[in-house]
Design an enzyme around this catalytic site. Structure first.
Site, PDB file in Angstrom:
ATOM      1  N   GLU A  26       4.066   1.058 -11.014  1.00 43.87           N
ATOM      2  CA  GLU A  26       2.956   0.294 -10.425  1.00 43.87           C
ATOM      3  C   GLU A  26       1.611   0.737 -11.010  1.00 43.87           C
ATOM      4  O   GLU A  26       1.504   1.810 -11.601  1.00 43.87           O
ATOM      5  CB  GLU A  26       2.947   0.440  -8.904  1.00 43.87           C
ATOM      6  N   LYS A  88      -6.938  -4.370  -5.486  1.00 39.74           N
ATOM      7  CA  LYS A  88      -5.574  -3.959  -5.138  1.00 39.74           C
ATOM      8  C   LYS A  88      -4.829  -5.231  -4.712  1.00 39.74           C
ATOM      9  O   LYS A  88      -5.290  -5.946  -3.817  1.00 39.74           O
ATOM     10  CB  LYS A  88      -5.671  -2.969  -3.978  1.00 39.74           C
ATOM     11  N   LYS A 161       5.431   7.027   3.225  1.00 38.62           N
ATOM     12  CA  LYS A 161       4.255   7.899   3.308  1.00 38.62           C
ATOM     13  C   LYS A 161       4.224   8.570   4.684  1.00 38.62           C
ATOM     14  O   LYS A 161       4.458   7.917   5.698  1.00 38.62           O
ATOM     15  CB  LYS A 161       2.978   7.079   3.074  1.00 38.62           C
TER      16      LYS A 161
END
Length: 304
Positions: A26, A88, A161
């Protein structure tokens, strides 16, 4: 099947045409992950790690409105220098960025989409997004989970995460029919730490076995991705209890400051870095390199 909608570098195009192993990477990790030149150095190191283990890296991004799989060193550096100025991009943002001919840094969700369009099945990242703590009132759930439910790409990551509600994230993935497999681990890692207090659906001991599972899933027509959880190397793992304290402090400050929505993840990750005196950044770099290595090994096993 390769798509005409994605521009490939010659190296990536030749690898796909000849059935050679390719690993998608990514670009948000470059633009939004850390400052220049650290982000540039890391991007090259991650590509180098993929090559070292026998696969071709394909860093994914949108440049001047064009979907790209594979970037030149010059393009990676331009991305690293522009950093946070680059938008983003998740699934919902792709048509806008393409139509406006802008640059876009791809998240887990949008990298999966472009990888599948290009014909790439294996993708290495840091950690996936998921259900945020307090999501029962905020409804803050990452688009990564929806993408995993519908896009045929395996995501090698260090789990979810640690700022997330990992239990609810696993429930959500189960509902979407997404297998969460541990690479040589029965414990689900939580990004900075090797454990989270939760178990994976199955522990898989080799890249060959993992490749066989992926082939079975997609040959059976079972749509959607697979989460391959690969813990950070022991030498770089942070203490689980210590990290919980740090994250709770960061969450308290975030709520006090009224930080919400897409600003919450960058705020929390920045706060965690500050509260761990920068140790989390080194852990972050090492886990991404480790994921790139495992992804390359699985891509090589699949190509055989």
């Amino acid at each position: 099947m390769m798509s005409m909608q994605v521009k490939l570098t010659d190296e990536v195009a030749n690898a796909l045409k000849n059935g050679k192993p390719v690993v998608a990477l990514e670009s948000t990790i470059i633009s939004h992950g850390m400052p220049y030149p650290q982000n540039f150095e890391m991007a090259l190191a991650v590509e180098g790690k993929v090559r070292e283990h026998g696969a071709v890296p394909a860093t994914i991004a949108i440049i001047d409105g064009e979907l790209r799989a594979g970037l030149s060193v010059k393009e990676i550096e331009a991305f690293a220098k522009k950093g946070m100025q680059i938008t983003k991009v998740s699934r919902r943002d792709i048509p806008v960025i393409v139509a406006q001919k802008k640059d876009g840094a791809t998240t887990v969700a949008s990298t999966m989409i472009i990888a599948e369009l290009a014909g790439i099945k294996i993708f290495a990242t840091g950690g996936i997004g998921g259900v945020h703590r307090g999501a029962e009132t905020t409804m803050d759930i990452s688009a990564d989970l929806e993408e995993l439910g519908q896009t045929n790409v395996a995501v090698i990551c260090a789990g979810a995460k640690s700022i997330l509600d990992i239990g609810l994230t696993l429930e959500y993935l189960e509902t979407k029919g997404v297998p969460v497999l541990g690479y040589q681990t029965a414990d689900l890692p939580a990004f900075y730490t090797r454990e989270s207090g939760f178990k994976v659906d199955a522990k898989i001991d080799s890249a060959t076995e993992m490749a066989a599972i992926l082939k079975s899933k997609w040959q059976l027509g079972l749509k959607g991705g697979v989460v391959i959880a690969n813990p950070v190397p022991e030498a770089y793992s942070l203490d689980f209890k210590e990290m919980e304290k740090v994250i709770n402090n960061a969450l308290t400050e975030m709520n006090q400051k009224g930080v919400k929505g897409k600003d919450s993840t960058p705020f929390l990750l920045g706060k965690v870095k500050e509260l761990t005196a920068g140790k989390s950044l080194e852990t972050n770099i090492q886990l991404v390199l480790n994921n790139a290595k495992v992804a390359a090994e699985i891509a090589v096993a699949m190509s055989k």
